[in-house]
Design a protein around this motif. Structure first.
Motif, PDB file in Angstrom:
ATOM      1  N   VAL A  24       3.756  51.053  -8.574  1.00  0.00           N
ATOM      2  CA  VAL A  24       3.625  52.016  -9.541  1.00  0.00           C
ATOM      3  C   VAL A  24       3.707  51.387 -11.015  1.00  0.00           C
ATOM      4  CG1 VAL A  24       4.574  54.015 -10.555  1.00  0.00           C
ATOM      5  CG2 VAL A  24       4.010  54.038  -8.201  1.00  0.00           C
ATOM      6  N   PHE A  25       4.848  50.463 -11.075  1.00  0.00           N
ATOM      7  CA  PHE A  25       5.231  49.839 -11.931  1.00  0.00           C
ATOM      8  C   PHE A  25       4.527  48.610 -12.751  1.00  0.00           C
ATOM      9  CE2 PHE A  25       9.084  52.375 -11.552  1.00  0.00           C
ATOM     10  CZ  PHE A  25       9.080  53.197 -12.506  1.00  0.00           C
ATOM     11  N   HIS A  26       3.501  48.220 -11.663  1.00  0.00           N
ATOM     12  CA  HIS A  26       2.726  47.355 -12.041  1.00  0.00           C
ATOM     13  C   HIS A  26       1.251  47.630 -11.549  1.00  0.00           C
ATOM     14  CE1 HIS A  26       6.408  45.182 -11.984  1.00  0.00           C
ATOM     15  NE2 HIS A  26       5.823  44.240 -12.665  1.00  0.00           N
ATOM     16  N   PHE A  27       0.929  48.779 -11.906  1.00  0.00           N
ATOM     17  CA  PHE A  27      -0.285  49.412 -11.215  1.00  0.00           C
ATOM     18  C   PHE A  27      -1.700  48.663 -11.534  1.00  0.00           C
ATOM     19  CE2 PHE A  27      -3.839  52.445 -11.105  1.00  0.00           C
ATOM     20  CZ  PHE A  27      -3.428  53.381  -9.963  1.00  0.00           C
ATOM     21  N   GLY A  28      -1.984  48.194 -12.717  1.00  0.00           N
ATOM     22  CA  GLY A  28      -3.216  47.745 -13.027  1.00  0.00           C
ATOM     23  C   GLY A  28      -3.315  46.302 -12.186  1.00  0.00           C
ATOM     24  N   THR A  29      -2.412  45.780 -11.829  1.00  0.00           N
ATOM     25  CA  THR A  29      -2.482  44.449 -10.914  1.00  0.00           C
ATOM     26  C   THR A  29      -2.212  44.464  -9.605  1.00  0.00           C
ATOM     27  OG1 THR A  29      -1.255  43.153 -12.838  1.00  0.00           O
ATOM     28  CG2 THR A  29      -1.313  42.218 -10.765  1.00  0.00           C
ATOM     29  N   LEU A  30      -1.711  45.595  -9.072  1.00  0.00           N
ATOM     30  CA  LEU A  30      -1.184  45.614  -7.871  1.00  0.00           C
ATOM     31  C   LEU A  30      -2.198  46.743  -6.866  1.00  0.00           C
ATOM     32  CD1 LEU A  30       2.606  44.872  -7.474  1.00  0.00           C
ATOM     33  CD2 LEU A  30       0.830  43.337  -6.913  1.00  0.00           C
ATOM     34  N   PHE A  31      -2.315  47.872  -7.403  1.00  0.00           N
ATOM     35  CA  PHE A  31      -2.802  48.710  -6.707  1.00  0.00           C
ATOM     36  C   PHE A  31      -4.092  48.596  -6.161  1.00  0.00           C
ATOM     37  CE2 PHE A  31      -5.409  52.905  -6.018  1.00  0.00           C
ATOM     38  CZ  PHE A  31      -4.430  53.631  -5.485  1.00  0.00           C
ATOM     39  N   GLY A  32      -5.229  48.056  -6.713  1.00  0.00           N
ATOM     40  CA  GLY A  32      -6.309  47.518  -6.306  1.00  0.00           C
ATOM     41  C   GLY A  32      -6.307  46.634  -5.255  1.00  0.00           C
ATOM     42  N   LEU A  33      -5.291  45.592  -5.781  1.00  0.00           N
ATOM     43  CA  LEU A  33      -5.172  44.580  -5.042  1.00  0.00           C
ATOM     44  C   LEU A  33      -4.927  44.791  -3.496  1.00  0.00           C
ATOM     45  CD1 LEU A  33      -5.269  41.176  -4.600  1.00  0.00           C
ATOM     46  CD2 LEU A  33      -2.701  41.324  -5.561  1.00  0.00           C
ATOM     47  N   VAL A  34      -3.623  45.598  -3.420  1.00  0.00           N
ATOM     48  CA  VAL A  34      -3.231  45.986  -2.259  1.00  0.00           C
ATOM     49  C   VAL A  34      -4.139  46.916  -1.299  1.00  0.00           C
ATOM     50  CG1 VAL A  34      -1.209  47.409  -0.980  1.00  0.00           C
ATOM     51  CG2 VAL A  34      -0.795  45.882  -3.030  1.00  0.00           C
ATOM     52  N   GLY A  70      -1.392  64.381 -16.226  1.00  0.00           N
ATOM     53  CA  GLY A  70      -1.143  62.956 -16.868  1.00  0.00           C
ATOM     54  C   GLY A  70      -0.870  61.851 -15.904  1.00  0.00           C
ATOM     55  N   PHE A  71      -1.520  60.532 -16.338  1.00  0.00           N
ATOM     56  CA  PHE A  71      -1.325  59.402 -15.521  1.00  0.00           C
ATOM     57  C   PHE A  71      -0.310  58.626 -16.414  1.00  0.00           C
ATOM     58  CE2 PHE A  71      -2.065  55.335 -13.882  1.00  0.00           C
ATOM     59  CZ  PHE A  71      -2.543  55.643 -12.608  1.00  0.00           C
ATOM     60  N   SER A  72       0.912  58.575 -16.008  1.00  0.00           N
ATOM     61  CA  SER A  72       2.234  57.850 -16.193  1.00  0.00           C
ATOM     62  C   SER A  72       2.805  57.411 -15.113  1.00  0.00           C
ATOM     63  CB  SER A  72       3.022  59.040 -17.182  1.00  0.00           C
ATOM     64  OG  SER A  72       3.629  59.719 -16.200  1.00  0.00           O
ATOM     65  N   ALA A  73       3.692  56.463 -15.282  1.00  0.00           N
ATOM     66  CA  ALA A  73       4.563  55.678 -14.269  1.00  0.00           C
ATOM     67  C   ALA A  73       5.492  56.702 -13.604  1.00  0.00           C
ATOM     68  CB  ALA A  73       5.237  54.489 -14.892  1.00  0.00           C
ATOM     69  N   SER A  74       5.948  57.412 -14.564  1.00  0.00           N
ATOM     70  CA  SER A  74       7.177  58.450 -14.109  1.00  0.00           C
ATOM     71  C   SER A  74       6.540  59.585 -13.508  1.00  0.00           C
ATOM     72  CB  SER A  74       7.761  59.135 -15.266  1.00  0.00           C
ATOM     73  OG  SER A  74       6.957  59.768 -16.135  1.00  0.00           O
ATOM     74  N   ARG A  75       5.407  60.208 -13.607  1.00  0.00           N
ATOM     75  CA  ARG A  75       4.543  61.040 -12.869  1.00  0.00           C
ATOM     76  C   ARG A  75       4.234  60.538 -11.601  1.00  0.00           C
ATOM     77  NH1 ARG A  75      -0.706  62.893 -12.098  1.00  0.00           N
ATOM     78  NH2 ARG A  75      -1.185  60.872 -11.996  1.00  0.00           N
ATOM     79  N   ASN A  76       3.495  59.185 -11.430  1.00  0.00           N
ATOM     80  CA  ASN A  76       3.223  58.683 -10.226  1.00  0.00           C
ATOM     81  C   ASN A  76       4.403  58.390  -9.273  1.00  0.00           C
ATOM     82  OD1 ASN A  76       0.822  58.595 -11.247  1.00  0.00           O
ATOM     83  ND2 ASN A  76       0.675  56.633 -11.852  1.00  0.00           N
ATOM     84  N   LEU A  77       5.516  58.010  -9.929  1.00  0.00           N
ATOM     85  CA  LEU A  77       6.652  57.779  -9.087  1.00  0.00           C
ATOM     86  C   LEU A  77       7.301  59.182  -8.404  1.00  0.00           C
ATOM     87  CD1 LEU A  77       8.385  55.373  -8.101  1.00  0.00           C
ATOM     88  CD2 LEU A  77      10.064  55.821  -9.774  1.00  0.00           C
ATOM     89  N   PHE A  78       7.340  60.132  -9.395  1.00  0.00           N
ATOM     90  CA  PHE A  78       7.879  61.520  -8.824  1.00  0.00           C
ATOM     91  C   PHE A  78       7.053  61.814  -7.741  1.00  0.00           C
ATOM     92  CE2 PHE A  78       6.940  65.920  -9.427  1.00  0.00           C
ATOM     93  CZ  PHE A  78       8.223  66.589  -9.125  1.00  0.00           C
ATOM     94  N   GLY A  79       5.749  61.701  -7.916  1.00  0.00           N
ATOM     95  CA  GLY A  79       4.734  62.349  -6.735  1.00  0.00           C
ATOM     96  C   GLY A  79       4.858  61.745  -5.638  1.00  0.00           C
ATOM     97  N   ALA A  80       4.844  60.121  -5.732  1.00  0.00           N
ATOM     98  CA  ALA A  80       4.914  59.432  -4.576  1.00  0.00           C
ATOM     99  C   ALA A  80       6.353  59.650  -3.741  1.00  0.00           C
ATOM    100  CB  ALA A  80       4.916  57.842  -4.881  1.00  0.00           C
ATOM    101  N   ILE A  81       7.587  59.915  -4.505  1.00  0.00           N
ATOM    102  CA  ILE A  81       8.600  60.212  -3.892  1.00  0.00           C
ATOM    103  C   ILE A  81       8.530  61.507  -3.107  1.00  0.00           C
ATOM    104  CG2 ILE A  81      11.399  60.794  -4.210  1.00  0.00           C
ATOM    105  CD1 ILE A  81      11.063  58.830  -6.545  1.00  0.00           C
ATOM    106  N   LEU A  82       8.071  62.551  -3.746  1.00  0.00           N
ATOM    107  CA  LEU A  82       7.807  63.690  -2.936  1.00  0.00           C
ATOM    108  C   LEU A  82       6.941  63.659  -1.659  1.00  0.00           C
ATOM    109  CD1 LEU A  82       7.345  66.445  -5.690  1.00  0.00           C
ATOM    110  CD2 LEU A  82       9.227  66.261  -4.164  1.00  0.00           C
ATOM    111  N   PHE A  83       6.000  62.908  -1.845  1.00  0.00           N
ATOM    112  CA  PHE A  83       5.035  62.503  -0.724  1.00  0.00           C
ATOM    113  C   PHE A  83       5.776  61.790   0.262  1.00  0.00           C
ATOM    114  CE2 PHE A  83       1.379  60.513   1.724  1.00  0.00           C
ATOM    115  CZ  PHE A  83       0.560  61.599   1.948  1.00  0.00           C
ATOM    116  N   TYR A  84       6.483  60.773   0.150  1.00  0.00           N
ATOM    117  CA  TYR A  84       7.307  60.239   1.119  1.00  0.00           C
ATOM    118  C   TYR A  84       8.223  60.942   1.787  1.00  0.00           C
ATOM    119  CZ  TYR A  84       5.879  55.321   0.379  1.00  0.00           C
ATOM    120  OH  TYR A  84       5.061  54.188   0.512  1.00  0.00           O
ATOM    121  N   VAL A  85       9.054  61.881   1.038  1.00  0.00           N
ATOM    122  CA  VAL A  85      10.210  62.775   1.570  1.00  0.00           C
ATOM    123  C   VAL A  85       9.458  63.545   2.737  1.00  0.00           C
ATOM    124  CG1 VAL A  85      11.614  64.776   1.196  1.00  0.00           C
ATOM    125  CG2 VAL A  85      11.662  62.727  -0.242  1.00  0.00           C
ATOM    126  N   LEU A  86       8.399  64.129   2.561  1.00  0.00           N
ATOM    127  CA  LEU A  86       7.548  64.878   3.306  1.00  0.00           C
ATOM    128  C   LEU A  86       6.867  64.281   4.623  1.00  0.00           C
ATOM    129  CD1 LEU A  86       5.091  66.984   0.640  1.00  0.00           C
ATOM    130  CD2 LEU A  86       7.040  67.884   2.249  1.00  0.00           C
TER     131      LEU A  86
END
Length: 449
Positions: free
Chosen positions: A369-379, A138-154
């Motif tokens: 992640v918490f401002h996905f609609g505004t920031l993701f595409g812009l960055v 699913g696409f949720s802020a909590s899922r996105n944050l969880f996945g990103a943290i795991l990826f950063y740790v690796l």
């Protein structure tokens, strides 16, 4: 600094690490998508030509600057000239270049987190943890944050171990694994109905589209971004390359491995798309354009995996493991750029620097992640369409015009004593001075458009 600087221990270690830095979602996600949208085999043919004309000469420039400077991007750019003004401007160019991997990593790690999440979802499905699998998909802020943290740790875990024990060690493991997984996926996909049609679409060019303006510009842009030109990764990896190595030859090896991954990705993804079409999944719109081009990996292909019945979760597991490995080999090179600068300028511990800088960029990712609609595409747009081609143009101008011909020759003679008599040297200095800036400026113009 140069005498104590850590270097890659082996040629194959450097080639796989540098190719891994280039190999990423641009190859495995972007290239097949561009091929599918731009005439299949026609795009492949033009892409290979653009790699030779645009990407390879620029790759030699960035790697040569790095090896000559034996330092982080700022100090390597300063080393190109003795003129105080040019040194200051060189630092500015290095800073612009350094901004690219930091910004790219901020959004790239979110996508990497999606890949990790889909990988774990496949494991959850195999173990029949349906609720966990649904949350991970699913696409949720909590899922996105969880996945990103795991990826950063690796990513941080590999970078903090250093060049030999971290980057080289893991690149020599992950890159061969990438090819093995690709082979397994290709063999399996080709047993499914519709795969042969996809393979023909990919490998047989429609020569009527070869000179199509959109195809030419798309192939040039893809070839440019495929080798992360302007992204600083090749400059920093070049700074870890031994002076005994033939630099143009090493750059060619990196180019060939990176291009091979892109081409092989097309061998897997395009047949998979046509298998999905055979299963009733919509791929193309009525006008022939590709549906869900930007989210192909996360929408269309999972539908294919679901249609495969009991084998679906296992195929999904292999595919997203492959994607995660590709993303990880790129992310470690992105984090290495600011870590090298901070470690060299401040004399700080690599381990502490890796976790602190990784944590700071991760915090920026959390904001996205918490401002996905505004920031993701812009960055993503600012980093890849504006900063990266602009940085590449500046590297090209400094490498072609500010760095004198004699100094370039001296730098490339290391590891290639007879380079002055070679065809490469007769063409390359003039080519990077006049032709490359025009080609890179064209990529920048297209990106801004």
């Amino acid at each position: 600094m140069a005498s104590s600087r850590e270097l890659f221990g082996t040629r194959i270690g450097f080639v796989l690490a540098a190719a891994g830095a280039a190999v990423g979602l641009g190859n495995i996600w972007g290239f097949p998508t561009q091929a599918a949208s731009n005439g299949g085999g026609a795009f492949l043919l033009v892409y290979l030509l653009m790699i030779l004309l645009v990407a390879f000469p620029m790759l030699v420039v960035e790697m040569a600057i790095g090896r000559h400077g034996r330092a982080n991007p700022l100090d390597s750019m300063r080393a190109l000239s003795d003129n105080p003004l040019m040194k200051r401007l060189g630092s500015g160019v290095g800073l612009v270049g350094l901004a690219v991997p930091c910004m790219v990593l901020a959004f790239y790690s979110i996508v990497g987190g999606w890949l990790v999440s889909f990988l774990l979802a496949a494991v959850a499905e195999i173990l029949h943890f349906t609720d966990a699998a649904a949350w991970l998909k699913g696409f949720s802020a909590s899922r996105n944050l969880f996945g990103a943290i795991l990826f950063y740790v690796l990513t941080i875990f590999i970078v903090q171990a250093g060049v030999k024990q971290g980057i080289e060690r893991w690149s020599t493991r992950l890159m061969p694994a990438l090819f093995v997984l690709f082979a397994a996926m290709f063999i399996y996909i080709m047993t499914l109905p519709g795969a042969t049609e996809g393979l023909k679409h990919y490998l047989i060019p429609d020569f009527s589209k070869i000179m199509d303006r959109d195809l030419l510009l798309a192939a040039m842009g893809q070839g440019f971004f495929s080798l992360t030109i302007g992204g600083c990764s090749m400059l920093i990896y070049g700074s870890y390359l031994s002076q005994k190595e033939n630099l143009p030859k090493m750059a060619l090896s990196v180019t060939l491995v990176d291009t091979a991954v892109a081409v092989i990705a097309g061998l897997v993804v395009l047949p998979a798309m046509f298998v999905a079409m055979h299963q009733g999944v919509e791929i193309y719109a009525q006008d022939g354009s590709l549906l869900s081009a930007d989210t192909l990996v996360f929408t269309v292909l999972p539908l294919l995996f679901e249609s495969l019945g009991a084998a679906g979760p296992y195929v999904s597991l292999v595919f997203f493991l492959l994607m995660t490995i590709a993303a990880l080999t790129s992310s470690i090179s992105m984090l290495e750029c600011p870590v090298a600068l901070a470690s060299e300028r401040l004399g700080s511990s690599r381990k502490i620097t890796s976790w602190v800088l990784g944590g700071l960029i991760a915090a920026f990712s959390a904001v996205i992640v918490f401002h996905f609609g505004t920031l993701f595409g812009l960055v993503a747009k600012v980093a890849t369409q504006y900063f990266q081609p602009f940085a590449a143009l500046l590297f090209c101008l400094f490498g072609g015009w500010i760095w004198s011909r004699d100094r370039k020759l001296s730098a490339l003679r290391e590891g290639y004593v007879d380079i002055e008599q070679s065809l490469f040297w007769k063409i390359w200095p003039v080519y990077v001075k006049f032709v490359c800036p025009i080609l890179v400026a064209t990529v920048l113009w297209v990106s801004l458009g």
